[in-house]
Design an enzyme around this catalytic site. Structure first.
Site, PDB file in Angstrom:
ATOM      1  N   PHE A   1       0.768  -1.092   0.156  1.00 38.59           N
ATOM      2  CA  PHE A   1      -0.090  -0.091   0.063  1.00 38.59           C
ATOM      3  C   PHE A   1       0.971   1.161   0.275  1.00 38.59           C
ATOM      4  O   PHE A   1       0.714   2.225   0.867  1.00 38.59           O
ATOM      5  CB  PHE A   1      -0.901  -0.104   1.181  1.00 38.59           C
ATOM      6  CG  PHE A   1      -2.037  -1.066   1.260  1.00 38.59           C
ATOM      7  CD1 PHE A   1      -3.063  -0.889   0.347  1.00 38.59           C
ATOM      8  CD2 PHE A   1      -1.634  -2.308   1.668  1.00 38.59           C
ATOM      9  CE1 PHE A   1      -3.988  -1.998   0.314  1.00 38.59           C
ATOM     10  CE2 PHE A   1      -2.607  -3.240   1.551  1.00 38.59           C
ATOM     11  CZ  PHE A   1      -3.656  -3.231   0.969  1.00 38.59           C
ATOM     12  N   HIS A   2       1.972   1.256  -0.926  1.00 37.53           N
ATOM     13  CA  HIS A   2       2.721   2.452  -1.065  1.00 37.53           C
ATOM     14  C   HIS A   2       3.316   2.479  -2.426  1.00 37.53           C
ATOM     15  O   HIS A   2       3.346   1.394  -3.076  1.00 37.53           O
ATOM     16  CB  HIS A   2       3.582   2.452   0.106  1.00 37.53           C
ATOM     17  CG  HIS A   2       4.651   1.609   0.107  1.00 37.53           C
ATOM     18  ND1 HIS A   2       4.639   0.453   1.030  1.00 37.53           N
ATOM     19  CD2 HIS A   2       5.725   1.028  -0.721  1.00 37.53           C
ATOM     20  CE1 HIS A   2       5.596  -0.463   0.900  1.00 37.53           C
ATOM     21  NE2 HIS A   2       6.324   0.066  -0.198  1.00 37.53           N
TER      22      HIS A   2
END
Ligand code: TYD
Length: 135
Positions: A48-49
């Site tokens: 999630f980045h």
């Protein structure tokens, strides 16, 4: 969006198998850091980045997991990584998520730079804004 896999040569003989990873040969950058994740929970996704500059190659050296890659315009879901001789290239500015880890999954990641929290973009809206600003 092109998903770039790197297939590694397996040096196998009757004693077993061996794979060598070498910078600028089968890994397309200088390797400054290696990290691995294991003891993962099947129902707890990670990642999630995106990274502003970092390039990475991920290899599931045991077990398997799935990846989502997103360049801000297009998402590719359910990319399967389940073989020690298959690497997934994760370029800079690619939002990535990992999920569906097998119980035995060991995911090793080669990275082009040292750990630097300021290189991370952990907010999806910020990622989209940064992506647009770069064009
Ligand atoms: P994080 O990037 O959130 O993991 P993932 O992308 O797999 O979800 O990293 C988890 C923690 O580990 C966080 O506190 C930062 C730290 N970390 C390091 O100290 N060095 C590293 O090389 C990495 C990748 C993470």
């Amino acid at each position: 969006m092109e998903v770039k896999f790197i297939e590694f040569d397996i040096k196998g003989d009757e004693r077993g198998k061996l794979i060598a990873l070498e910078q600028f040969k089968n890994i397309p950058f200088e390797i400054k850091r290696v990290y691995y994740i294991y003891n993962l929970k099947n129902n707890i996704p990670r990642g999630f980045h995106a990274h502003k500059n970092l390039q990475q190659v991920a290899i599931c050296i045991r077990g398997g997991c799935k990846f989502l890659l997103d360049n801000g315009k297009e998402k590719v879901k359910d990319i399967i990584l389940d073989s020690p001789n298959k690497g997934l290239f994760i370029d800079k500015m690619i939002w990535h998520e990992m999920y569906d880890f097998s119980e035995d999954c060991v995911l090793i990641v080669l990275a082009s730079d040292y750990y630097d929290e300021s290189d991370y973009i952990r907010d999806y809206e910020e990622f989209l804004k940064f992506q647009k600003g770069e064009e």
